[in-house]
Scaffold this active site. Structure first.
Site, PDB file in Angstrom:
ATOM      1  N   ARG A  93      37.367  24.537  73.566  1.00  0.00           N
ATOM      2  CA  ARG A  93      37.694  23.673  72.132  1.00  0.00           C
ATOM      3  C   ARG A  93      37.383  22.410  72.260  1.00  0.00           C
ATOM      4  NH1 ARG A  93      38.822  28.251  71.532  1.00  0.00           N
ATOM      5  NH2 ARG A  93      40.515  28.933  70.354  1.00  0.00           N
ATOM      6  N   SER A 124      45.854  27.503  66.093  1.00  0.00           N
ATOM      7  CA  SER A 124      46.544  26.908  67.289  1.00  0.00           C
ATOM      8  C   SER A 124      46.586  25.436  67.253  1.00  0.00           C
ATOM      9  CB  SER A 124      45.694  27.212  68.568  1.00  0.00           C
ATOM     10  OG  SER A 124      45.510  28.678  68.739  1.00  0.00           O
ATOM     11  N   GLU A 126      45.610  20.323  69.472  1.00  0.00           N
ATOM     12  CA  GLU A 126      44.018  21.078  69.332  1.00  0.00           C
ATOM     13  C   GLU A 126      43.378  20.183  67.999  1.00  0.00           C
ATOM     14  OE1 GLU A 126      41.102  22.517  68.489  1.00  0.00           O
ATOM     15  OE2 GLU A 126      42.182  23.686  67.456  1.00  0.00           O
TER      16      GLU A 126
END
Ligand code: EPU
Length: 353
Positions: A172, A246, A342
């Site tokens: 990520r 997420s 995130e």
């Protein structure tokens, strides 16, 4: 104002961003422009009304937390087009504009018979945003099939090419979230899709969906269908229940820390990393900490996947920040593990990460 003549329709003052972020948080941008090509982009950036203002590049707004109004220029990337640009013995090289919808692009590649990206079906957002956070799901990260991209450098005004090594892809993560954060507008991305296709069905939920459908040797499109089914069962549709996917990264801890936790929680899911560290499942940690399905004001952790923060209606960036602080504190207190947000944050209140 010489710039006005060039950009009569592109530059808009005081625009509500509520509809441009999938968490549906309210905020206003001092200026907003939807740019479809480099000429349009240059015209907007040359306009004296936005000279010297901060800029923010917006894709689908599906990985974004708005934390108050933005006193600068929001650039919505609407560079379109998709085509096969090249083919050699081993692979198809397929290019798409940064503003193309990611899922539509994936399905289009599959319909052309070019497998590879099927496990990333239904990931929300745009093609241009995909490399920024190196989207990943069901055993595949985008980096694997990434070939190159072209980006407009907002500092120098030049268009630059990046190959895979330049992008420093991680979990990520990429150069565009680190040293290059905020500097580039990704105009187009090229993927290399190998002709020798290998199905990726190791992820338990996907394997189960295929087995239930009686499919032993799936095609790329059948894997895409299975992934869509799994995602729809577990993850909330932002159009129905606003969310940004997420909300935390899965944290990585030392082998020693992992061993201590495992002694107390033998059922804890964990994923050993090549460097000896161990990745934990943030969703599991949050659930154990008592936050699955729990709300704080108008926001909460989704009842079927605790890692997803949802807006039940009427939330602001401050509500999201309060939930984030409460969840992080509880997980830290229970497991000694720090969670990291995130999605990207945009706004002028104190930064969230
Ligand atoms: N789990 C729980 N409770 C929960 C959620 C998860 O116990 O509320 C457990 C699951 O049972 C499983 C483990 O945690 O043992 C991992 O859960 P899951 O397979 O659902 O995946 P994840 O690690 O929570 C990651 C990605 C998702 C991606 C899925 C599937 C991150 C931050 N998230 O989630 O990506 O779809 O794997 O590959 O890595 C996104 O980035 O927005 C996203 C949705």
């Amino acid at each position: 104002m010489s710039g006005l003549g060039h950009t009569p329709d592109l530059l808009r003052p005081d625009v509500a961003l509520d509809g441009f972020n999938t968490l549906r948080l309210p905020a206003r941008a001092a200026w907003f422009a939807r740019v479809e090509d480099v000429d349009g982009l240059r015209a907007v950036l040359d306009d004296p009304r936005v000279a010297g203002l901060p800029r923010f590049v917006l894709g689908g707004g599906s990985n974004l937390v708005l934390n108050g109004d933005f006193p600068g220029l929001v650039l919505q990337v609407a560079f379109h087009g998709r085509s096969k640009i090249f083919e050699d013995e081993e692979a198809h090289y397929v290019k798409a504009g940064g503003g193309e919808n990611w899922h539509d692009f994936v399905r289009w590649t599959l319909e052309q018979g070019w497998g590879g990206l099927e496990n990333l079906s239904l990931v929300p957002g745009t093609v241009g945003a995909a490399p920024v956070q190196n989207i990943g799901a069901y055993g595949l990260e985008m980096a694997e099939f990434f070939y190159s991209l072209r980006a407009y450098d907002l500092e120098t005004g030049k268009t630059v090419g990046f190959d895979k090594a330049d992008c420093h892809f991680g979990y990520r993560d990429s150069f565009f979230k680190q040293g290059g954060a905020g500097r580039y507008l990704i105009a187009g991305v090229t993927f290399r899709l190998p002709k020798r296709w290998v199905p990726r069905t190791g992820y338990a939920d996907v394997a189960r969906a295929l087995a239930e459908a009686g499919i032993a040797q799936p095609t790329p499109l059948q894997i895409s269908d299975a992934v869509i089914q799994v995602r729809q069962a577990k993850l909330p549709d932002p159009a129905v229940l606003p969310n940004a996917g997420s909300f935390f990264k899965n944290p990585v801890v030392s082998a020693e820390h992992h061993a201590r936790l495992l002694a107390d929680y033998p059922a804890m899911p964990s994923y050993p990393q090549p460097d000896g560290q161990v990745k934990l499942a943030a969703g599991w940690l949050i659930e154990q900490a008592g936050w699955k399905g729990r709300v704080l004001g108008p926001v909460g952790c989704y009842a079927r996947q605790a890692l997803v923060v949802v807006n039940h209606g009427g939330a602001s960036g401050a509500h999201v920040a309060a939930l984030r602080a409460a969840v992080c504190a509880e997980v830290l207190n229970t497991f000694g593990v720090e969670l990291e947000q995130e999605p990207v944050t945009l706004g002028m209140l104190s930064p969230l990460s």
